[in-house]
Design a protein around this motif. Structure first.
Motif, PDB file in Angstrom:
ATOM      1  N   GLN A 290       0.836  -1.204   0.000  1.00  0.00           N
ATOM      2  CA  GLN A 290       0.000   0.000   0.000  1.00  0.00           C
ATOM      3  C   GLN A 290       0.872   1.257   0.000  1.00  0.00           C
ATOM      4  O   GLN A 290       0.599   2.213  -0.729  1.00  0.00           O
ATOM      5  N   MET A 291       1.952   1.253   0.801  1.00  0.00           N
ATOM      6  CA  MET A 291       2.857   2.407   0.826  1.00  0.00           C
ATOM      7  C   MET A 291       3.543   2.584  -0.522  1.00  0.00           C
ATOM      8  O   MET A 291       3.684   3.707  -1.009  1.00  0.00           O
ATOM      9  N   ARG A 292       3.966   1.479  -1.124  1.00  0.00           N
ATOM     10  CA  ARG A 292       4.605   1.555  -2.448  1.00  0.00           C
ATOM     11  C   ARG A 292       3.627   2.129  -3.474  1.00  0.00           C
ATOM     12  O   ARG A 292       3.982   3.004  -4.264  1.00  0.00           O
ATOM     13  N   ASN A 293       2.411   1.621  -3.461  1.00  0.00           N
ATOM     14  CA  ASN A 293       1.394   2.098  -4.407  1.00  0.00           C
ATOM     15  C   ASN A 293       1.091   3.579  -4.185  1.00  0.00           C
ATOM     16  O   ASN A 293       0.930   4.336  -5.149  1.00  0.00           O
ATOM     17  N   GLU A 294       1.014   3.969  -2.925  1.00  0.00           N
ATOM     18  CA  GLU A 294       0.739   5.373  -2.627  1.00  0.00           C
ATOM     19  C   GLU A 294       1.889   6.268  -3.088  1.00  0.00           C
ATOM     20  O   GLU A 294       1.660   7.341  -3.650  1.00  0.00           O
ATOM     21  N   ALA A 295       3.123   5.815  -2.891  1.00  0.00           N
ATOM     22  CA  ALA A 295       4.283   6.590  -3.349  1.00  0.00           C
ATOM     23  C   ALA A 295       4.247   6.763  -4.861  1.00  0.00           C
ATOM     24  O   ALA A 295       4.510   7.854  -5.379  1.00  0.00           O
TER      25      ALA A 295
END
Length: 103
Positions: free
Chosen positions: A36-41
């Motif tokens: 989720q953090m990767r996708n948000e970045a």
């Protein structure tokens, strides 16, 4: 959320940097840097892509260099990019805390 196209080379570089940083500290990275953090970045990068191209084109990704460049040009950022900058900082801080910030 406004989504801009991100170039394939930049997307690959961002993904490679995240993967490489995750491989450096595998057990910590798994616990701290979620998909989720990767996708948000990646989504945040897409929002600021035009600003990056216009203001920070020669800046190499990694180590917070692009974010620092965008901060230097804060008064010139598009409204959309300016609005996501606080969240981008939070993600950077989380990566630093987890020890998985790309170099």
């Amino acid at each position: 959320m406004l989504l801009l196209k991100i170039s394939a080379p930049l997307a690959r570089a961002a993904a490679a940097a995240l993967i490489a940083s995750a491989l450096c500290t595998p057990w910590l990275a798994h616990a701290q840097v979620t998909q989720q953090m990767r996708n948000e970045a990646i989504s945040l990068m897409q929002v600021c892509r035009a600003d990056y191209d216009r203001l920070c084109e020669g800046v190499m990704p990694g180590g917070g260099r692009i974010l620092a460049c965008l901060h230097l040009h804060a008064s010139q950022l598009s409204l959309a990019c300016a609005q996501v900058m606080p969240r981008a900082e939070e993600l950077k801080d989380s990566a630093l805390t987890a020890g998985v910030m790309p170099k």
